[in-house]
Structure formats: structure tokens, C-alpha cells
Enzyme design. Structure first.
Site, PDB file in Angstrom:
ATOM      1  N   HIS A  24     -39.488 -11.721   3.232  1.00  0.00           N
ATOM      2  CA  HIS A  24     -39.371 -10.862   1.836  1.00  0.00           C
ATOM      3  C   HIS A  24     -39.138 -11.556   0.696  1.00  0.00           C
ATOM      4  O   HIS A  24     -39.367 -10.773  -0.293  1.00  0.00           O
ATOM      5  CB  HIS A  24     -38.015  -9.812   2.297  1.00  0.00           C
ATOM      6  CG  HIS A  24     -38.289  -8.958   3.314  1.00  0.00           C
ATOM      7  ND1 HIS A  24     -38.628  -7.708   2.985  1.00  0.00           N
ATOM      8  CD2 HIS A  24     -38.256  -8.875   4.621  1.00  0.00           C
ATOM      9  CE1 HIS A  24     -38.821  -6.748   4.054  1.00  0.00           C
ATOM     10  NE2 HIS A  24     -38.539  -7.360   5.012  1.00  0.00           N
ATOM     11  N   LYS A  66     -32.497  -0.270  -9.836  1.00  0.00           N
ATOM     12  CA  LYS A  66     -32.692  -1.371  -8.496  1.00  0.00           C
ATOM     13  C   LYS A  66     -31.433  -2.149  -8.762  1.00  0.00           C
ATOM     14  O   LYS A  66     -30.802  -2.473  -9.903  1.00  0.00           O
ATOM     15  CB  LYS A  66     -33.951  -2.168  -8.745  1.00  0.00           C
ATOM     16  CG  LYS A  66     -34.497  -2.524 -10.346  1.00  0.00           C
ATOM     17  CD  LYS A  66     -35.772  -3.251 -10.450  1.00  0.00           C
ATOM     18  CE  LYS A  66     -36.949  -2.361 -10.565  1.00  0.00           C
ATOM     19  NZ  LYS A  66     -37.894  -2.453  -9.585  1.00  0.00           N
ATOM     20  N   ARG A  67     -31.280  -3.149  -8.026  1.00  0.00           N
ATOM     21  CA  ARG A  67     -30.394  -4.128  -7.916  1.00  0.00           C
ATOM     22  C   ARG A  67     -30.434  -4.708  -9.248  1.00  0.00           C
ATOM     23  O   ARG A  67     -31.340  -5.077  -9.945  1.00  0.00           O
ATOM     24  CB  ARG A  67     -30.374  -5.255  -6.873  1.00  0.00           C
ATOM     25  CG  ARG A  67     -30.056  -4.599  -5.476  1.00  0.00           C
ATOM     26  CD  ARG A  67     -28.580  -3.889  -5.589  1.00  0.00           C
ATOM     27  NE  ARG A  67     -27.577  -5.278  -5.632  1.00  0.00           N
ATOM     28  CZ  ARG A  67     -26.988  -5.917  -4.544  1.00  0.00           C
ATOM     29  NH1 ARG A  67     -27.289  -5.243  -3.387  1.00  0.00           N
ATOM     30  NH2 ARG A  67     -26.239  -6.781  -4.712  1.00  0.00           N
ATOM     31  N   LYS A  84     -35.284  -9.381 -12.053  1.00  0.00           N
ATOM     32  CA  LYS A  84     -35.924  -7.977 -12.201  1.00  0.00           C
ATOM     33  C   LYS A  84     -35.958  -7.464 -13.698  1.00  0.00           C
ATOM     34  O   LYS A  84     -36.367  -6.376 -14.269  1.00  0.00           O
ATOM     35  CB  LYS A  84     -35.054  -6.901 -11.325  1.00  0.00           C
ATOM     36  CG  LYS A  84     -35.368  -6.974  -9.844  1.00  0.00           C
ATOM     37  CD  LYS A  84     -34.330  -6.178  -9.032  1.00  0.00           C
ATOM     38  CE  LYS A  84     -34.578  -6.295  -7.673  1.00  0.00           C
ATOM     39  NZ  LYS A  84     -35.884  -5.504  -7.165  1.00  0.00           N
ATOM     40  N   THR A 111     -40.300  -1.340  -3.467  1.00  0.00           N
ATOM     41  CA  THR A 111     -40.704  -0.286  -3.041  1.00  0.00           C
ATOM     42  C   THR A 111     -40.284   1.085  -4.012  1.00  0.00           C
ATOM     43  O   THR A 111     -40.726   2.229  -3.819  1.00  0.00           O
ATOM     44  CB  THR A 111     -40.083   0.110  -1.898  1.00  0.00           C
ATOM     45  OG1 THR A 111     -38.802  -0.391  -1.835  1.00  0.00           O
ATOM     46  CG2 THR A 111     -40.731  -0.882  -0.765  1.00  0.00           C
ATOM     47  N   LYS A 131     -41.955   4.980  -4.958  1.00  0.00           N
ATOM     48  CA  LYS A 131     -41.477   6.228  -5.107  1.00  0.00           C
ATOM     49  C   LYS A 131     -41.642   6.684  -6.265  1.00  0.00           C
ATOM     50  O   LYS A 131     -41.948   8.087  -6.385  1.00  0.00           O
ATOM     51  CB  LYS A 131     -39.705   5.920  -4.890  1.00  0.00           C
ATOM     52  CG  LYS A 131     -39.311   5.466  -3.743  1.00  0.00           C
ATOM     53  CD  LYS A 131     -37.888   4.960  -3.701  1.00  0.00           C
ATOM     54  CE  LYS A 131     -37.602   3.934  -2.353  1.00  0.00           C
ATOM     55  NZ  LYS A 131     -36.328   3.301  -2.620  1.00  0.00           N
TER      56      LYS A 131
HETATM   57  C1  LIG Z   1     -35.938   2.048  -2.816  1.00  0.00           C
HETATM   58  C2  LIG Z   1     -34.688   1.523  -3.203  1.00  0.00           C
HETATM   59  C3  LIG Z   1     -34.212   0.115  -3.598  1.00  0.00           C
HETATM   60  C4  LIG Z   1     -35.598  -0.774  -3.704  1.00  0.00           C
HETATM   61  O1  LIG Z   1     -35.839  -0.902  -5.168  1.00  0.00           O
HETATM   62  P1  LIG Z   1     -36.669  -1.724  -5.903  1.00  0.00           P
HETATM   63  O2  LIG Z   1     -37.296  -1.053  -6.984  1.00  0.00           O
HETATM   64  O3  LIG Z   1     -38.040  -2.095  -4.966  1.00  0.00           O
HETATM   65  O4  LIG Z   1     -36.225  -3.150  -5.906  1.00  0.00           O
HETATM   66  C5  LIG Z   1     -33.036  -0.109  -3.787  1.00  0.00           C
HETATM   67  N1  LIG Z   1     -32.090   0.548  -3.678  1.00  0.00           N
HETATM   68  C6  LIG Z   1     -32.355   2.028  -3.252  1.00  0.00           C
HETATM   69  C7  LIG Z   1     -30.798   2.850  -3.067  1.00  0.00           C
HETATM   70  C8  LIG Z   1     -33.628   2.338  -3.111  1.00  0.00           C
HETATM   71  O5  LIG Z   1     -33.768   3.623  -2.746  1.00  0.00           O
END
Ligand SMILES: *Cc1c(COP(=O)(O)O)cnc(C)c1O
Length: 808
Positions: free
Chosen positions: A355, A543-544, A549, A651, A655
């Protein structure tokens, strides 16, 4: 009981009163949630049993997805939708004056994951069940999920997330399936009939008790299982001698240490937490899961050599890689197989997903920690390493550096990624770019030796949760336009392409987006007291919190926009609402200062009347799955701006795309494949290419301070962080300032100019509604390949070799 609203109402009211022992009038929303949830759980059990029976009778090959994280979110709504009974419930509730959405909101998020890796596991479970695939999850039932994030005075404060406080209606405790996991002790060898046997003695036993959660397929009969293990003490089995004072304390201490194993989820994303307790958790998951999987297998198949034909074990990152030595241990010590036989079964059964290429996230355990805790497991790892290195010496005589880099044991550490590659038959990355980097860079030497092992499986997201559940408005617009085949077959979303310029569709999309933005605006007003305009661009970065990032890059764009407005108060920009959300690991100081920085600039900008509400900045606290479901449908712009090469896939990006947001992003992870699918004119890519970033790392040649001196915009921004423009209180952002000027490991300053340009282009484009909406349609239309159904089909055919099983 879910056939008709009347029988549903009757059953519900009876249940409500019986469970809670009070009149209907006195019951709370939470009571109603528990009642409906337990009814649904019960309703599911018939198919759950039928599914298990059929898998057993047919002897079908089963997949077990081992993961330290499953970020499920809420389950009531998705279960109701997948079962096709949500309308009946909604109608019945309406008669009773109950709002189903309010009831659904009562459920606590199951936050048993940090971010993308855990959410991927949850999407995979949904896709496996929905595609009639016999695939199950194995995880840990953490008593505390990912911490709750509070914001106090702009700072992140972590609160324990006791998500089980009110119980969990979805789980079924299976005490009779309890197994024992053994820690510490020694290994004794004895000879018997010419072979050497190994006994693990003086160990400390821990009971692993499974809690099963049903995983309901979409509009089919399949109900798979997610088995979550809870650690309990084996007081009865553990000899304390007589319970005198000293032994009593020993017992209490043992009980405490045992239960700690499934107490909490480690809150690190993309960094390694090298604590002994974490390693204990990993072995606990692996040993309990393998014992129960093998026990089921043996009841059905007498020949252990059939294992790879009947079982696929997948490990989500290296966290469960001890499955390799654990399976070897069971096959040799318990099943009496030779090393060679056990090894070929093990490697044919196990497959591994990498990952990340971030060095700080690659798992390495000190031998000094692993060896005493897991003496037999370590012995086996040692033997795997010996045999592997011996073959390397034959192939590469004298190439010590190469061999050291590939060895499983080196420099006092167990290198978990190397163990995973050597011990499995398949190694995959999670986007084309990431898999290429693995082959060419990080795992190049392994790839050269065994190229057939390496493959790509680009991540995906379940369109059922992230489109149909999160965005019912958009879902019905799509259905009105192209029908419903895409529900079963998400790549049919491509049928939207002929409507890309359709004014009627544009009008509906605009209406739906406005509605979602209004809903989010209300929540922001209610929870944060900030008034945001649904007509402004909603520019979303959730995101985190992590340096790679690059939330900082986004902040710098905001600071630059703000400066321009201040310098020219009459300037009119397209108003923007910047929305952030994300947790920082508690020990990650830089990420935490970025949280504080966002709050600091938000506080100044949101209260500056001179800019006439043209910019607002909102930080959504405690970002989790349910927040994502609310925010993503309301987004106009999706921020996917990681340093190129650093985000393995992402991911979140998918979305947003599926919900019609336009991406501003780097050439990183799956962004590249999204761009290929949607076309360069429908996405805003900017910044360094991954090969440029990698070349800078290798050869140097980037000096951030030069940019600071050369670009007055950058100088102003950095100076403003430390000169009191934003920071009236007694904090400073010197650590951020120096991390950029001295090194800028993540190329924030380097990408600044091209990011600002892309942002200007995107703002200009937003002004032209037709152009914007056309891009939006293309994004939705081309998002189907990012459904996790596509991903799971690829795993099923390319790695696991499992077939669909239709449940009668
Ligand atoms: C999809 C998702 C992530 C991953 O987000 P990235 O932008 O790909 O880092 C992290 N936290 C939650 C709650 C998510 O639904």
C-alpha cells in the site's frame, strides 16, 4: 416482517416495547435504532445460514481477507438498501411519525480503521458479497476505534472512541469458536522416529473470541462474514497456583495485559508504530484467523494438500504477514508436513497487497522484540531467511548489497515486506503508477527474479455506498437519464456520455448539487456557526493530515487569494468555500501544526468583513466515513494534490469523481488513470511528474530557499506565517516554516506556481456553467471502472482464482 409496511410497523412496535421495557412514547431515537437494527440482523440470519450451508456443502473455494483495519462506517442504511427493504421501513416509519434518516444517524460509525487502507477493506467486503463471491474479512474487534478528534482553540485533541458503549447490534459472539493464541515461552525440540519435533512450552495463552458481523450482498441472497477477534484472558487454563496475594496480582496483571491486545486501534496512518503491543495484535489476528480457517477446512477436506485449491488468504499490507510463518507452523508442527511441502502450500495460498512506498511506513520489527514474544514463529522466519539467502548466494555470488537488501533478516530487524514477497505467490500494487514503481524501484530485485509474482490491481470504491447511498438525488437523475443497468454493471455509467451537453441533464445535476451543498451548508452553520454560500465553489480537501498529502499547498493558495483580495479590495473572484477535514496521528507534530494553521487562517479570513464573504474556510472536525458521505456529494472541486509518487492510489479521489466533482490533482496514484479515463480536458492536473520527484530524491538539485527568494508570493506567504499577520496569539508556525525553507521534502514550494495556475483555470471554468457541468457529466460517466466491483473481479480472477456461488 419486511414484506409490507403494516406487518413491519406491527413487528417494530412490538419489538420496541419489548426490548426497552417502556411505552412507545418514551422511547428515544437510539432505542428505535437498536430495535430496527436487531430486527434487520435477525432478518439477515436466514440467508446467512443458507450462505454458510451452501459454501460448506459445495466445498467452494473461500477467500479470507486479513486486515488490521476495516473502516465500515454505519451499517443500518447500507444493509437496508442491499436487502431492498429500506422503502418499506421508510413508509412504515412515516406512518408512525418517525424519520428513518434520524434513526440511521443514531448508529455510531464503526471506526476500526485509519483511512484509505481500512476503507478499501470495507468496500471489498461489500463488493465480494454483491458479486456472489465467497469472501470474508478477518480483523480485530477493537474496543476503541480511531480516536475522536476534538478541536480546542484550533488544536487537535484526541478523545477515546468507545464505539461499543451501547452495544453493537450487528455482531454475534461465537464463544464456541474460541481459539487460543500463544505468546512468550520457549521452544523445545525432541526427536521422534528420526524427525525433529518442536514444542512451544511455558507460553502465555490468550483466548481469541470471534464476533461475526454479516456482510450483506446487494439484492442477492449472499451473506458473507466479517470475523472480528476479541482478546480475553484464559484464567482457567493458566496456572496461578493458589490464589494467594501475590498470585492474585499476577492474575490481575495477566488479565489486563491480555485484554489490552484488542483494546485500541493504533492511530498511525503511513507511519510505523513499532510497539510490542502492535506486534502482539498482528500475531493475534493472524493466529486466531488461521486456526479457525484451518479448522473449518479440515472438517470438509481430509487432504491438507488441497489447501491452496480451497482457500485463498490475502494480506492487506504487511500487517498480517505473520500469516506466512504461522501457516508454516500449523502445517509442520500440527499437520506433520515436511518443510518443502508446507512451503509450497503456504506460498500458493497467500497473496499480498503493498500500500505504500513511504520509507517510514515500511514495517521492520526489531528481532529483539519479535524473538522472545513469538519464539517458534521467529524460528520459522529465521529458517525461511536462511533458505532464501542461500539461494540468493547461489544466484548472485558476492553481491552482498543486493542480498542484504532482499534478506528477511538484516541489521537486527525482520523486514516484513521482504517476508511478504518471498512467502506469497502474488504481490500487487494499488494503481498502475504505484505497481510500476514497485517493479522498477522499491522491489526491483525481487521483480527481476520472479516477475510473474508482480501485478497491479487499481483500487476501487463501492458505488453502492458512495453513489447510491450517499447521493440518492444524483442516483435518480442518472436512472432517469440512462436507466438502471449501471447499478449491476457500473461501467454502464458510460452511457451518460451522449448526454454530456444535454441542457436538461445539466439543469437536474445543478439542482442536485445545490441541494447537497445546501444540506452541508446547514450542518456547517449548525455545528460551526459559519455561514457559507451554496453558490460559492465548494473546494474540498478531506483525508488524513499528512505532509505528503499537502494540505499546506491548499492553505498557501488560500493565503495567496486572501492577499490578492486585501491588496485589491474591489477585486471580484468567484467566491469559494474551502472545506478541510482529517485527523493527524497524535504523535505527528507537523501534521498537528497544520491543523492549527488551518484554524488560524480560517479565524482571520472568516471574520474579515473587508473581503465581503468571498472566501470562507471550514475545518470539519472528526472526519470519518459518515462525514465523507455528507461532504462528497456537495463538492465542486476535489483536492488530490499529493507529492507525485507518494499516494499509492487514493480512493477519496474516486468517490468525488463518481459524484461529479472536478479534480485538481497531481500526476499521482490513481489520478493518472482517472485522467486517462475522463480525458485531460476534464481534469486539472499540475505539478511535478513522479519521475521528476524521484530524480530529485536521487540526484538532488532542488533548493527550496531559492524559490522563497525568487517568488514574492511565496516569500509573503511564508513570512506571514511567522510575522503576526495571522497569528495574534502566542503560537508560531516556525516548524512548518523551516521544514519548507530548509528542505521541503514534499515539494510544496516547487509545485506552488503551477498549483496557483491550475486553480485560476478551474475558477475561470466554473464561471461557465455549461462547460463545468459537461466536465462533471464526463467525470460521472467515466467513474464506473473505479467501482470496487471491477477491482474485486480482477482479484478473484487474477489472484485468488475463486468462482461465484449463487445462493439458492
Ligand atoms: C475514502 C476515505 C479515506 C481515503 O481517502 P484518501 O483521499 O484516498 O486518502 C480516508 N478516510 C475516509 C473516512 C474515507 O472515507
Amino acid at each position: 416482517m419486511f414484506q409490507h409496511k403494516n406487518s413491519f410497523k406491527e413487528a417494530f412496535l412490538e419489538r420496541l416495547v419489548n426490548i426497552h421495557g417502556k411505552g412507545v412514547e418514551e422511547t428515544t431515537l437510539a432505542d428505535k435504532y437498536v430495535t430496527l437494527g436487531s430486527m434487520v440482523r435477525e432478518y439477515v440470519s436466514r440467508n446467512w445460514i443458507a450462505t454458510n450451508d451452501q459454501y460448506r456443502e459445495n466445498g467452494d473455494k473461500q477467500v479470507y481477507y486479513l486486515s488490521m483495519e476495516f473502516l465500515l462506517g454505519k451499517l443500518l442504511k447500507s444493509n437496508l438498501m442491499n436487502l431492498g427493504i429500506r422503502d418499506v421501513c421508510q413508509e412504515g416509519f412515516a406512518d408512525l411519525g418517525i424519520d428513518l434518516e434520524e434513526v440511521e444517524a443514531q448508529e455510531p460509525d464503526a471506526g476500526l480503521g485509519n483511512g484509505g487502507l481500512g476503507r478499501l477493506a470495507a468496500c471489498f467486503l461489500d463488493s465480494m458479497a454483491s458479486l456472489h463471491l465467497p469472501g470474508h474479512g478477518c480483523g480485530i474487534r477493537y474496543k476503541y476505534g480511531l480516536f475522536e478528534q476534538k478541536i480546542i482553540d484550533g488544536y487537535q485533541v484526541e478523545i477515546p472512541d468507545y464505539w461499543l458503549r451501547e452495544g453493537n447490534v450487528w455482531e454475534v459472539r461465537k464463544s464456541d469458536k474460541t481459539v487460543e493464541v500463544r505468546f512468550w515461552g520457549e521452544v523445545q525440540s525432541r526427536e521422534e522416529g528420526g524427525t525433529i519435533h518442536f514444542d512451544h512450552v511455558n507460553y502465555e495463552p490468550v483466548l481469541a473470541v470471534p464476533y461475526d458481523v454479516p456482510v450483506v450482498g446487494y439484492h442477492n441472497q449472499t451473506v458473507n462474514s466479517l470475523r472480528l477477534w476479541s482478546a480475553e484472558s484464559a484464567i482457567k487454563d493458566f496456572d496461578f497456583g493458589h490464589l494467594n496475594h501475590k498470585h492474585y496480582h499476577k492474575m490481575i496483571e495477566y488479565k489486563r495485559a491480555t485484554e489490552a491486545i484488542s483494546e485500541f486501534l493504533y492511530p498511525d496512518d503511513s507511519t510505523l508504530e513499532g510497539k510490542q503491543l502492535r506486534l502482539k495484535q498482528q500475531y493475534f489476528l493472524v493466529s486466531a484467523s488461521l486456526q479457525s480457517i484451518l479448522c473449518r477446512f479440515k472438517r470438509m477436506h481430509p487432504n491438507i494438500k488441497e489447501l491452496p485449491k480451497k482457500i485463498a488468504l490475502h494480506i492487506n499490507d504487511t500487517h498480517p504477514v505473520l500469516a506466512v510463518p504461522e501457516l508454516m507452523r500449523i502445517l509442520m508442527d500440527q499437520e506433520g508436513l515436511s518443510w518443502e511441502a508446507a512451503w509450497s502450500i503456504t506460498t500458493e495460498t497467500i497473496s499480498y497487497t503493498n500500500h505504500t512506498i513511504l520509507a517510514e511506513a515500511l514495517e521492520r520489527w526489531p528481532i529483539d522484540i519479535m524473538k522472545p514474544l513469538l519464539p517458534r514463529i521467529f524460528m520459522i522466519i529465521n529458517e525461511i531467511n536462511e533458505r532464501f539467502c542461500r539461494s540468493l548466494w547461489d544466484e548472485y555470488p558476492g553481491e552482498w548489497d543486493r542480498i542484504r537488501g532482499m534478506a528477511i533478516l538484516a541489521d537486527g530487524y525482520v523486514n516484513m515486506a521482504n517476508l511478504a514477497i518471498v512467502g506469497s505467490h502474488s504481490v500487487n500494487g494499488v494503481s498502475e503508477l504505484h505497481s510500476t514503481i514497485l517493479k522498477q524501484d522499491l522491489m526491483h530485485n525481487f521483480y527481476e527474479r520472479e516477475p510473474h509474482k508482480f501485478n497491479n490491481k487499481t483500487n476501487g470504491i463501492t458505488h453502492r455506498r458512495w453513489l447510491m447511498q450517499a447521493n440518492p438525488g444524483l442516483t435518480s437523475v442518472i436512472k432517469d437519464t440512462i436507466g438502471t443497468s449501471w447499478v449491476e454493471n457500473p461501467s454502464d455509467l458510460i452511457q451518460l456520455v451522449p448526454y454530456a451537453n444535454d441542457p436538461g441533464l445539466h439543469e437536474q445535476l445543478e439542482l442536485v448539487k445545490k441541494h447537497s451543498k445546501g444540506k452541508l451548508a446547514n450542518v456547517i452553520q449548525r455545528d460551526y456557526g459559519i455561514k457559507v454560500d451554496p453558490n460559492s465553489i465548494f473546494d474540498v480537501h478531506i483525508k488524513r493530515m499528512h505532509a505528503y498529502k499537502r494540505q499546506l499547498l491548499n492553505v498557501f493558495h488560500i493565503m495567496d487569494l486572501y492577499r490578492r483580495l486585501k491588496e485589491n479590495p474591489n477585486a471580484s473572484i468567484t467566491p469559494r468555500t474551502f472545506i478541510f477535514g482529517g485527523k493527524a496521528a497524535p504523535s505527528y507534530h507537523l501534521a498537528k501544526s497544520i491543523v492549527k494553521l488551518i484554524h488560524t487562517i480560517a479565524n482571520v479570513i472568516n471574520h474579515d468583513t473587508s473581503i465581503r464573504d468571498q472566501i470562507k474556510v471550514v475545518f470539519i472536525r472528526n472526519y470519518g466515513v459518515s462525514d465523507a458521505e455528507l461532504i462528497i456529494p456537495a463538492a465542486d472541486i476535489s483536492e488530490q494534490i499529493s507529492t507525485a509518487s507518494k499516494e499509492a492510489s487514493g480512493t477519496g479521489n474516486m468517490k468525488f469523481m463518481m459524484n461529479g466533482a472536478i479534480t485538481i490533482g497531481t500526476n499521482d496514484g490513481a489520478n493518472i488513470e482517472m485522467a486517462e479515463a475522463v480525458g485531460m480536458e476534464n481534469i486539472f492536473l499540475f505539478g511535478l511528474k513522479p519521475e521528476e520527484v524521484l530524480a530529485y530524491y536521487e540526484h538532488g538539485g532542488y533548493h527550496a530557499r531559492d524559490l522563497y527568494n525568487r517568488d514574492p508570493r511565496i516569500k509573503t506567504i511564508l513570512d506571514q506565517m511567522v510575522n503576526g499577520t495571522f497569528v495574534k496569539e502566542d503560537v508560531d508556525f516556525k516548524s512548518i516554516y523551516y521544514s519548507l525553507i530548509d528542505y521541503d521534502e514534499y515539494f510544496v514550494l516547487k509545485d506552488f506556481a503551477s498549483y496557483i495556475e491550475a486553480q485560476a483555470a478551474i475558477a475561470k471554468c466554473y464561471k461557465n456553467k455549461t462547460e463545468w457541468l459537461t466536465k462533471s457529466v464526463y467525470n460521472i460517466a467515466n467513474s464506473g471502472i473505479f467501482s470496487s466491483d471491477r477491482t474485486i473481479r480482477e482479484y478473484a480472477n487474477g489472484i485468488w482464482n475463486v468462482k461465484q456461488v449463487l445462493i439458492k
